[in-house]
Motif scaffolding. Sequence first.
Motif, PDB file in Angstrom:
ATOM      1  N   SER A 173       0.820  -1.213   0.000  1.00  0.00           N
ATOM      2  CA  SER A 173       0.000   0.000   0.000  1.00  0.00           C
ATOM      3  C   SER A 173       0.859   1.271   0.000  1.00  0.00           C
ATOM      4  CB  SER A 173      -0.941   0.011   1.205  1.00  0.00           C
ATOM      5  OG  SER A 173      -0.215   0.142   2.412  1.00  0.00           O
ATOM      6  N   SER A 174       2.130   1.131   0.399  1.00  0.00           N
ATOM      7  CA  SER A 174       3.013   2.310   0.452  1.00  0.00           C
ATOM      8  C   SER A 174       3.623   2.640  -0.899  1.00  0.00           C
ATOM      9  CB  SER A 174       4.146   2.062   1.462  1.00  0.00           C
ATOM     10  OG  SER A 174       5.067   1.095   0.973  1.00  0.00           O
ATOM     11  N   LYS A 176       3.914   3.917  -4.542  1.00  0.00           N
ATOM     12  CA  LYS A 176       3.247   4.878  -5.405  1.00  0.00           C
ATOM     13  C   LYS A 176       3.839   4.784  -6.801  1.00  0.00           C
ATOM     14  CE  LYS A 176       0.789   6.345  -2.004  1.00  0.00           C
ATOM     15  NZ  LYS A 176      -0.640   5.933  -1.920  1.00  0.00           N
ATOM     16  N   SER A 178       4.217   6.418 -10.439  1.00  0.00           N
ATOM     17  CA  SER A 178       4.124   7.691 -11.164  1.00  0.00           C
ATOM     18  C   SER A 178       4.060   7.420 -12.664  1.00  0.00           C
ATOM     19  CB  SER A 178       5.328   8.582 -10.853  1.00  0.00           C
ATOM     20  OG  SER A 178       5.347   8.926  -9.479  1.00  0.00           O
ATOM     21  N   GLU A 186       0.198  10.196  -9.037  1.00  0.00           N
ATOM     22  CA  GLU A 186       0.644   9.036  -8.273  1.00  0.00           C
ATOM     23  C   GLU A 186      -0.512   8.068  -8.097  1.00  0.00           C
ATOM     24  OE1 GLU A 186       2.431  10.153  -4.584  1.00  0.00           O
ATOM     25  OE2 GLU A 186       4.437  10.192  -5.481  1.00  0.00           O
ATOM     26  N   SER A 188      -1.861   4.038  -6.811  1.00  0.00           N
ATOM     27  CA  SER A 188      -1.575   2.861  -6.002  1.00  0.00           C
ATOM     28  C   SER A 188      -1.287   1.696  -6.946  1.00  0.00           C
ATOM     29  CB  SER A 188      -2.782   2.520  -5.116  1.00  0.00           C
ATOM     30  OG  SER A 188      -3.879   2.107  -5.922  1.00  0.00           O
ATOM     31  N   SER A 345      -6.910   6.939  -4.446  1.00  0.00           N
ATOM     32  CA  SER A 345      -5.600   6.468  -4.008  1.00  0.00           C
ATOM     33  C   SER A 345      -5.635   6.203  -2.506  1.00  0.00           C
ATOM     34  CB  SER A 345      -4.526   7.514  -4.333  1.00  0.00           C
ATOM     35  OG  SER A 345      -4.808   8.733  -3.669  1.00  0.00           O
TER      36      SER A 345
END
Length: 591
Positions: A173-174, A176, A178, A186, A188, A345
């Motif tokens: 979940s951390s 990101k 791009s 950004e 998920s 997100s």
Amino acid sequence: MQKHEYSQKWDLDSLFKTSGELAEHIAYTENMIDSLVAEAKTAHIHNPYEIKKLLDSLGDIRIHLSQASSFTACLIAQNPRDPDALSLQSKTASLNARYDNSVKLVQSLVATLTSEAWEQLLGAEKMDDYRFLINEWREKAKWQLSKKEEKLLADLSVDGYHAWGQFYQTLMSSIKISIPMGTEKELSVGQAINLRSHPDRMVRKMAHDALEGALKEKEELFAKVLNHIAGFRLEMYKRRGIENVLEVPLQENRITKETLDAMWKAVTKYKAVFTGYLNQKAKLFGNDKLQSYDFWAPATLANQELPFDEAADFIIEQFGAFGTEMKDFARHAFENGWVEAEDRSGKAGSAFCAGFPLSGESRVFMTYGRSITNVLTLAHELGHAFHNHAMKPIGGLNRYYPLSLAETASTFSELAILNAAYEQADSKEEKRFILDEKLKRSVMNFMNIHARFLFEERFYKERQSGYVPAQRLNRLMQEAMDEAYVDSFGSPSCRTWIWTPHFYLTKSPFYNFPYTFGYLFSQSIYAAAKTNGPEFEKSYINLLRDSGKMTVEELVMEHLGEDISTPGFWEKGLHLCARDAEEFLAIDNLL
């Protein structure tokens, strides 16, 4: 035309209005466990009435515990960084460990019965509901360690084994992603994966490359997580005298190795027709081999997007084709806030269904992106919820059904949606679009799931000799993909092992072959549904309710009269799927 409006945010407050209410529930469940343990220590194990009382208590505790565990899972899914939810997760994990110990305590009592006492227990009328279960327990007793060792393993698993699985969710979940799409945004992991079905090929490729790059940066960290989960599991199995890591999932799935081998043998036999589909789809994109980022792309732009409200109405309507109970159930789920589908997100990446047996409800979690794949995911998870609904009259202990059957109702629901969409299609383009979506499911189950199975089997074999680094994991994944797809797939993600959450489940390894089982089994059920008409729903619900009371071989023989330990059974479903591939090719007069 849109008929209704449905919320895309689920209602959790109706389950527990305040954190204090949840805390009271957890405390009450804890007291239930304490009372059970005290009763078990003084129980007259030769008395069937007292054994039944213990089993009933275990079932009640399980229902209460599931209510708390599911609620916690929902809180973390909607906000993986919620500190209160993470604290609750720790509490429920400890409570689950205590419950597992109480189950093992009762199991040990049953296991110590003499042969004469055992026969008397089985013959008691009071034990009708539990006869299959306690027979299974007695069989599993061969893996049981001493009480001291069992408690030690359970205690260690909370902050070790299970903690690694929870850490995986937080780590995912951390991440990101791009992707330059006009404005830098950004995403998920779940949102990036959703872009696999984007109509713009450049967007798909950018999402694929960006995801691979983000995962590559953290691959050694994920390798540590996977190795520690597997290492703990292998050490635990070693202490129990389990030599083959497949022994446990086979027993948990209540199927034999003969049945599993028969299924994969049949799947391998039919792969050629699906490689033909992949090669033809590759030509649509101007390639000799289908690139992995083009697999989920639509073969045509027909029916590319469907708003959430329209998707919900379509699912309700199609569920209704198989019975009023299924239709009413789906409508109730949408109208009463059972579904969390908002595209935002910060959410967890994977879709799931959480059952709340105490209140007789479920909750479905996903990120809805308006594509047909999202509609199918929604139907899939509602299928799980309907299975939970069917089990409402069943006692707590008999609500457990093996993973091999866990995907049956969900995959049946997908088939209902896909086949209905195909039947309603008017143009060649629409038909090709729907056939493509159907065939994606077949390829996923016959090739992708097979690749996961091969990877996990080989990974565990190597893990027995020591740590398996990320580079080697990538190689194992690449080899498994090449073999399973018969070299018909270009640029497959060698880091699939990272974003496949099933490899990190601490409840059971090999959460892959049950999908293929459920998919093929559902083909047979769907055929029966179309043949039997209105009578189907009742028999279907009875099959689902029996799913926790017998082996899968027995269940299929009981309700379908088929022997699943032979390739012939599986080939019937494969033949139906192969016909889809032939129709896909025939659309352009290629046959």
